[in-house]
Design a protein around this motif. Structure first.
Motif, short mmCIF file in Angstrom:
data_model
loop_
_atom_site.label_atom_id
_atom_site.label_comp_id
_atom_site.label_asym_id
_atom_site.label_seq_id
_atom_site.Cartn_x
_atom_site.Cartn_y
_atom_site.Cartn_z
N ASP A 1 34.46 30.34 38.05
CA ASP A 1 35.58 31.23 37.76
C ASP A 1 35.18 32.17 36.62
N ARG B 1 51.34 34.07 39.85
CA ARG B 1 51.59 33.12 38.76
C ARG B 1 52.93 33.43 38.08
N GLU C 1 42.01 31.11 42.77
CA GLU C 1 41.64 29.70 42.78
C GLU C 1 42.24 28.96 43.99
MG LIG Z 1 41.90 31.61 38.19
#
Ligand SMILES: [Mg+2]
Ligand SMILES: Nc1ncnc2c1ncn2[C@@H]1O[C@H](COP(=O)(O)OP(=O)(O)OP(=O)(O)O)[C@@H](O)[C@H]1O
Length: 450
Positions: free
Chosen positions: A234, A347, A170
């Motif tokens: 997505d 992440r 993203e």
């Molecule tokens: Mg994503």
């Protein structure tokens, strides 16, 4: 040398602490109660203080509360004989550097004091950043991605982003949007996996009033909302076959048909992302081959973080700074991050740094603060050259530890053979194994060694 304030209503305790602190080469001032302590902080340049909790009058927690409101508050370690869950929590919440119990040994005291003094540079609060995320990375893989973004930013080409969860799909989509011509319109993200199949069509293409039960007003779909901008689809691999056909048509003909309405032309750049292997979906019949090739015009693959070692430390430092702290990674912490396997990719790294930014009190984050990251990257032990070490002794220690582990591996855990390979004697190897806490399992060559 620093100026240290010791606050305790017990004179014997005050004097005992003062003696240790003076021995460590610092100057000391003493206060027998909270009011005096507050006065002294006004008058004298106190860098750090030890603070008793139970005192007549203004108690320790209240002193802590009042001092921590000041921008130039000293580092404060609470020292109490009556530690409870609640005063521990409250003291840490109010910003105590640490919460210690009496009696405290000389070495422990010296250590805490050293950490407190080292932490002082970071006493001015920073604020966490709310800026949009920039794309960090100087690994070969990320540099290639950055170049591709630059090349295709101004085109209309559909981009397919692939990569494991948390690799930054993203962020890359946003970077393409921001750097390109398509930033005249908005960036609209739709998570195709999160929206039930029967709502997805209206979400993407919109609907007219009365198109179906519950459609009480007209609705613009994401394709139209993103006009002159970027539509980010997505998890495109998680979409049913019927929707796939509709998306394909929208991509090919640049028109969308709202549910219950007429086709309307759209001008939008589409970026799709998936953590799935779409080609496999094609082979298994769950993903349309024609859509696959339509999306695959410009593929960008984001490798897992463990394959982008050069990015790990810069990303970690970036996330620490964004979390609003001046804390820094020690060399051993950096080495730990590099060796860890990162199944959750960037992440996971971001979450880990946000966690230590809050939990660690002190200037440096150490490997011991990162024990919750367990599990090494395959082959990690052999990567020794891409360290960002600033501190030579710990870099050398790390190198030594890795070479020893490798020698053990190559010799099938035979310590005699490992020592020979390393060109050191066995006693020295044993000493080092002990120092680095290396346990030798299945020591086949071990019997009869000694
Ligand atoms: Mg994503
Ligand atoms: N190169 C990077 N620079 C800065 N931040 C990054 C980078 N890559 C990822 N991040 C951050 O890591 C987190 C995860 O990234 P992102 O949401 O883009 O992953 P993803 O590939 O879309 O994952 P998923 O498949 O789970 O949706 C985000 O908070 C993002 O800001």
């Amino acid at each position: 040398m620093a100026h240290i304030l010791i606050v305790d209503d017990d004179e014997t305790m005050r004097d005992a602490l003062a003696e240790v602190v003076r021995d460590l080469g610092h100057s000391v001032c003493l206060a027998a109660n909270g009011a005096l302590a507050l006065e002294l902080v006004e008058r004298e340049p106190v860098s750090a203080m030890f603070l008793d909790l139970r005192m007549p009058g203004i108690d320790g927690l209240e002193v802590l509360r009042r001092l921590r409101e000041r921008p130039d508050a000293p580092a404060i370690a609470v020292l109490t004989a009556h530690a409870t869950a609640s005063n521990t929590i409250e003291a840490m919440r109010l910003g105590a550097f640490d919460h210690l119990t009496k009696p405290i040994g000389r070495n422990d005291l010296a250590q805490v004091l050293e950490r407190m003094l080292a932490s002082i540079v970071e006493s001015q609060p920073l604020v966490a950043s709310t800026e949009p995320e920039t794309l960090i990375g100087s690994s070969e893989a990320m540099r290639a991605v950055q170049k591709t973004i630059g090349v295709l930013a101004d085109s209309d080409a559909t981009v397919l982003l692939t990569g494991e969860t948390g690799t930054g799909k993203e962020v890359v989509a946003r970077a393409i949007h921001e750097h390109g011509l398509h930033n005249r319109g908005p960036f609209v993200a739709v998570n195709c996996a999160a929206i039930p199949a029967d709502l997805l069509e209206s979400e993407l293409f919109g609907h007219t009033r009365g198109a179906f039960t519950g459609a009480s007003a007209e609705r613009e779909g994401a394709f139209c909302q993103a006009a002159h901008g970027t539509l980010f689809l997505d998890e495109i691999g998680d979409m049913g076959m019927a929707m796939q056909a509709k998306i394909l048509r929208a991509l090919q003909e640049r028109v969308v048909t709202p549910v219950g309405g007429r086709p309307v032309p759209v001008q939008v750049r589409v970026i799709a992302a998936t953590h799935r292997d779409l080609m496999r979906g094609v082979r298994e019949g769950s993903f349309r081959e024609d859509l696959y090739y339509r999306l695959h015009v410009v593929p960008i693959h984001l490798p897992p973080l463990s394959a982008r070692i050069a990015d790990i430390v810069p990303l970690a430092e970036h996330f620490l700074a964004r979390a609003g702290t001046r804390k820094r990674l020690s060399a051993d912490a950096a080495a730990h991050l590099i060796r860890y396997g990162w199944p959750g990719n960037v992440r996971e790294l971001k979450n880990a740094m946000e966690r230590v930014a809050v939990m660690v009190r002190g200037e440096y984050i150490h490997a011991t603060d990162l024990v919750f990251l367990q599990g090494e990257r395959a082959g990690a032990a052999d990567h020794v050259l891409d360290w960002p070490d600033e501190d030579l002794p710990s870099a050398l220690a790390r190198l030594e530890e890795m070479l020893i582990r490798r020698a053990l591996r190559h010799s099938g855990n035979n310590r005699t053979d490992a020592a020979r390979r390393l060109n050191i004697n066995r006693q020295l190897l044993y000493a080092k194994l002990k120092r680095y806490g290396i346990e030798v399992a299945d020591d086949r060559g071990g019997e009869g060694e000694d």
